[in-house]
Scaffold this active site. Sequence first.
Site, mmCIF file in Angstrom:
data_model
loop_
_atom_site.group_PDB
_atom_site.id
_atom_site.type_symbol
_atom_site.label_atom_id
_atom_site.label_comp_id
_atom_site.label_asym_id
_atom_site.label_seq_id
_atom_site.Cartn_x
_atom_site.Cartn_y
_atom_site.Cartn_z
ATOM 1 N N LYS A 98 0.825 -1.209 0.000
ATOM 2 C CA LYS A 98 0.000 0.000 0.000
ATOM 3 C C LYS A 98 0.866 1.270 0.000
ATOM 4 C CE LYS A 98 -4.120 -2.162 0.805
ATOM 5 N NZ LYS A 98 -3.677 -3.549 0.584
HETATM 6 C C1 LIG Z 1 -4.096 -4.615 -0.198
HETATM 7 C C2 LIG Z 1 -3.273 -5.845 -0.247
HETATM 8 C C3 LIG Z 1 -3.449 -6.844 -1.233
HETATM 9 C C4 LIG Z 1 -4.565 -6.775 -2.263
HETATM 10 O O1 LIG Z 1 -4.357 -5.777 -3.225
HETATM 11 P P1 LIG Z 1 -5.570 -5.263 -4.118
HETATM 12 O O2 LIG Z 1 -5.061 -4.079 -4.844
HETATM 13 O O3 LIG Z 1 -6.656 -4.887 -3.132
HETATM 14 O O4 LIG Z 1 -5.988 -6.367 -4.998
HETATM 15 C C5 LIG Z 1 -2.596 -7.935 -1.236
HETATM 16 N N1 LIG Z 1 -1.630 -8.063 -0.302
HETATM 17 C C6 LIG Z 1 -1.433 -7.133 0.666
HETATM 18 C C7 LIG Z 1 -0.361 -7.367 1.669
HETATM 19 C C8 LIG Z 1 -2.235 -5.994 0.733
HETATM 20 O O5 LIG Z 1 -2.021 -5.093 1.718
#
Ligand SMILES: *Cc1c(COP(=O)(O)O)cnc(C)c1O
Length: 494
Positions: free
Chosen positions: A113
């Site tokens: 993120k």
């Molecule tokens: C948010 C997240 C995901 C999923 O990503 P999306 O963009 O929502 O598909 C996968 N792994 C981690 C560690 C995340 O924080």
Amino acid sequence: MYYVSTRNASLKFSASEAIVQGLSRDGGLFLPESIPQITMAQVEQLAKLPYPQRAAKIMKLYLEDFFEEELLGFAEKAYGPVKFDTPAAAPVVEVEPGNHVLELWHGPTCAFKDMALQMLPYLLTASLKKTGEEKTVCILVATSGDTGKAALEGFRDVEHTKILVFYPDGGVSDIQKLQMVTQEGANVGVCAVEGNFDDAQTGVKRIFSDAELREQLEKNGYFLSSANSINWGRVLPQIVYYISAYCDLLNAGAVKAGEKINFCVPTGNFGNILAGYYAKHMGLPVGKLICASNENNVLTDFIRTGTYDRNRPFYQTASPSMDILISSNLERLLYLLSGSDEEVRGYMESLNKTGKYTVSEKIRKAVAEEFACGYADDAMGAKTIQAIFTQKDYLMDTHTAVAYTVLKQYRAETADETPTVVDSTASPFKFCTSVLSALGETEQEKGTAIIGQLSSRTGRPAPKPLAELAGKTVRFEQVVSKENMKRVVTEFLR
Ligand SMILES: *Cc1c(COP(=O)(O)O)cnc(C)c1O
């Protein structure tokens, strides 16, 4: 280049307007009217540049009302040495011949993120200036863990912004909680809500739709906005690392210019893999985008059958950031593949009313052409963590393990030997309990001590932001009922 809504393509917005609004008034998601193109010669040029320059040049293609210089300034701060622990920002590591891992967790909160939420505050504050908005923006977040901390770090001490995060009391891990309640910065607030994530989220939604509150805040010089993954300003920075990964593979001699690669992406809200789709359709040589799910495999079924059906049990898994039954960003793909706002409106109405929809034959075929898919449960993921650590000396987290497992299945089923990049979305030290269990450790330390335990078990140093957690001062201890969240907001924005 203008931006339109997936549910109404007749109104056009500038990039900065789309970023300021976040979600379109008609409930749709903003996307650019067309996809800018890059040539292999341009990719080879980008390969000679450091990550922030790659980011500025790629984002500029989508942001006509921004200057490249301006974007470079943002990228150097967002991905620079104060925030990221490696100059590559998103390095690629070869784990086995042809199987590469793109590490997206070298930022301040050790999860992917950060790649978007380090950039979004700059894009948002600049967009506010460009659209003539003079009020201070207050970001409200309801979080089940990762997003809240990444948003706090991203917006911390960014001028003209404040950020307030609500998390469910008892609904996040000890480490996630500690990450948030020790948050530094003069413009941040964190508050626990009695109840679960839904209670926190419902409370935040209620605040957003409270007209009286909005009016009062406006008088005080504030307006509310959100940092969740439907904002185009979160998708765009993610396109960069797909192209950057290709550059790194070129530089390493792992692929020849123009040679196709696949990406395998641990997916929840479909934001990350959608960015990969954009990179591919900009002209990056990408074969399959492999969509990896955990037991909440609503996307696996969708890609296989063309029917999206959220009416199913919800599982809490060892990869909690993928525990999602409504993948919001899929709406953008439906628009891209149908080219029809009317068609998208129909699907979304059906999703609202019945919890499901079936796409046209045209979309189903296009999806099958572009995407492969698969899912892995916790036990399969744990086996992968253990096997890759003992055999290849590479340590991965539970989300990455889901994708790596799905890649192995895909290779076995298809005999496709295209070099493939697995998106690694979190540091293993963020999910110590599950990773230690996968490695066969049953006696586990409590609290932050578990970070040290994983470190000594594996011989890997913990990322600094996690290793330093134990010594941090707790700043936020407030716990409120759902009904009192509004009061917390008004006090925060007095
Ligand atoms: C948010 C997240 C995901 C999923 O990503 P999306 O963009 O929502 O598909 C996968 N792994 C981690 C560690 C995340 O924080």
